[in-house]
Design an enzyme around this catalytic site. Structure first.
Site, PDB file in Angstrom:
ATOM      1  CB  SER A  13      40.042  29.102  44.549  1.00  0.00           C
ATOM      2  OG  SER A  13      41.114  29.525  43.722  1.00  0.00           O
ATOM      3  CG  HIS A  38      36.221  30.025  42.721  1.00  0.00           C
ATOM      4  ND1 HIS A  38      35.099  30.810  42.553  1.00  0.00           N
ATOM      5  CD2 HIS A  38      37.280  30.861  42.605  1.00  0.00           C
ATOM      6  CE1 HIS A  38      35.461  32.069  42.367  1.00  0.00           C
ATOM      7  NE2 HIS A  38      36.793  32.129  42.383  1.00  0.00           N
ATOM      8  CG  ASP A  40      40.221  32.194  40.917  1.00  0.00           C
ATOM      9  OD1 ASP A  40      39.226  32.943  40.986  1.00  0.00           O
ATOM     10  OD2 ASP A  40      40.627  31.501  41.871  1.00  0.00           O
ATOM     11  CG  MET A  42      43.534  35.517  37.000  1.00  0.00           C
ATOM     12  SD  MET A  42      44.832  35.549  38.238  1.00  0.00           S
ATOM     13  CE  MET A  42      43.885  35.030  39.680  1.00  0.00           C
ATOM     14  CG  HIS A  71      36.263  34.934  39.765  1.00  0.00           C
ATOM     15  ND1 HIS A  71      37.037  35.157  40.894  1.00  0.00           N
ATOM     16  CD2 HIS A  71      35.864  36.162  39.329  1.00  0.00           C
ATOM     17  CE1 HIS A  71      37.101  36.448  41.113  1.00  0.00           C
ATOM     18  NE2 HIS A  71      36.422  37.088  40.184  1.00  0.00           N
ATOM     19  CG  MET A  73      39.274  37.892  38.296  1.00  0.00           C
ATOM     20  SD  MET A  73      40.350  37.138  39.516  1.00  0.00           S
ATOM     21  CE  MET A  73      40.065  35.425  39.131  1.00  0.00           C
ATOM     22  CG  MET A 142      36.448  40.329  43.945  1.00  0.00           C
ATOM     23  SD  MET A 142      36.799  38.556  43.850  1.00  0.00           S
ATOM     24  CE  MET A 142      38.501  38.472  44.403  1.00  0.00           C
ATOM     25  CG  ASP A 180      37.271  34.740  45.265  1.00  0.00           C
ATOM     26  OD1 ASP A 180      38.143  34.134  45.904  1.00  0.00           O
ATOM     27  OD2 ASP A 180      37.260  34.827  44.017  1.00  0.00           O
TER      28      ASP A 180
END
Ligand code: DX5
Ligand code: ZN
Length: 231
Positions: A13, A38, A40, A42, A71, A73, A142, A180
């Site tokens: 990540s 990976h 992330d 958000m 991913h 979120m 998670m 993760d």
């Protein structure tokens, strides 16, 4: 193929890496032997932090040949799936907690030509994933509360992974199980033994102690010493 033969994938990540040099960050993972990158995403609503969106992912896509494990979120991810697919996502993971019609969202991801994952927060029970398991390529457990890198691994996650692997073995044995948050060279063996085969590692790869390549090699070595053991 049985679950125990699902290959171990290391997915760095970039959240704690240098955002001023994302192309080099991506290339360091690729040259260091990572399997996925990976990413992330958000939104400041589903999680109390903001990161980056499809425009940045498009630039990362241009910088590396690694498959991109995106991913999300974010609330109502269905509104943005096409943007992430067109930006070059290989795999798109949405949170069960963020989707009112999770099955429809999963279908949309598949129709866009991406592999599909569903993530569960630490307090979300396994049961929230049961009916969707047959339709996905990956479940993400998670092991920290999403939103920030470099948090401490929540110890009960190991047991949750083990129970999730059993559920996957019953309903979708070829489904990947990703973990993760808070994974490092000291606990990667535990999560692999519990049945995780896609391992997200952020601060354990991008840090000042060693190069990403050296860190990935140490993580892979520790993981390969501990293959899944059915208990
Ligand atoms: C947390 C993110 C993770 C995180 C992993 O919200 O989903 O991917 O960046 O970082 P580490 O490995 O440092 O916990
Ligand atoms: Zn993540």
């Amino acid at each position: 193929m049985f679950h125990s033969q699902l290959p171990i994938k290391i997915a760095p990540s970039i959240l704690t890496a240098d955002f001023g040099h994302l192309a080099q960050v991506a290339q360091a993972a690729e040259q260091g032997g990572a399997d996925y990158l990976h990413l992330d995403v958000m939104d400041g609503r589903f999680v109390p932090n903001l990161s980056f969106g499809p425009m940045v992912i498009e630039r990362i896509r241009a910088a590396t040949a690694l498959p991109l494990d995106v991913h999300l979120m974010i609330e109502e991810p269905e509104r943005y799936l096409a943007d992430y697919a067109h930006a070059g996502a290989t795999l798109i993971t949405v949170h069960a907690e963020a989707c009112r019609h999770l099955h429809r969202t999963v279908q949309m991801i598949a129709e866009l030509g991406c592999r599909c994952g569903v993530a569960l927060n630490p307090a979300t029970p396994l049961e929230a994933a049961r009916e969707i398991v047959p339709f996905v390529d990956m479940i993400l457990v998670m092991s920290v509360n999403p939103g920030f890198g470099a948090q401490r691994f929540i110890e009960t996650s190991t047991n949750k992974l083990r129970r999730m692997r059993h559920l996957l073995d019953d309903l979708n044995p070829l489904c990947d199980l990703e973990v993760d948050g808070g994974v490092d060279v000291h606990n990667i063996d535990d999560v692999v033994r519990a049945g995780a085969n896609v391992i997200v590692v952020g601060s354990a790869v991008y840090n000042s102690r060693a190069t990403p390549g050296e860190n990935i090699a140490a993580l892979r070595e520790a993981a390969s010493r501990a293959r899944y053991q059915e208990v």
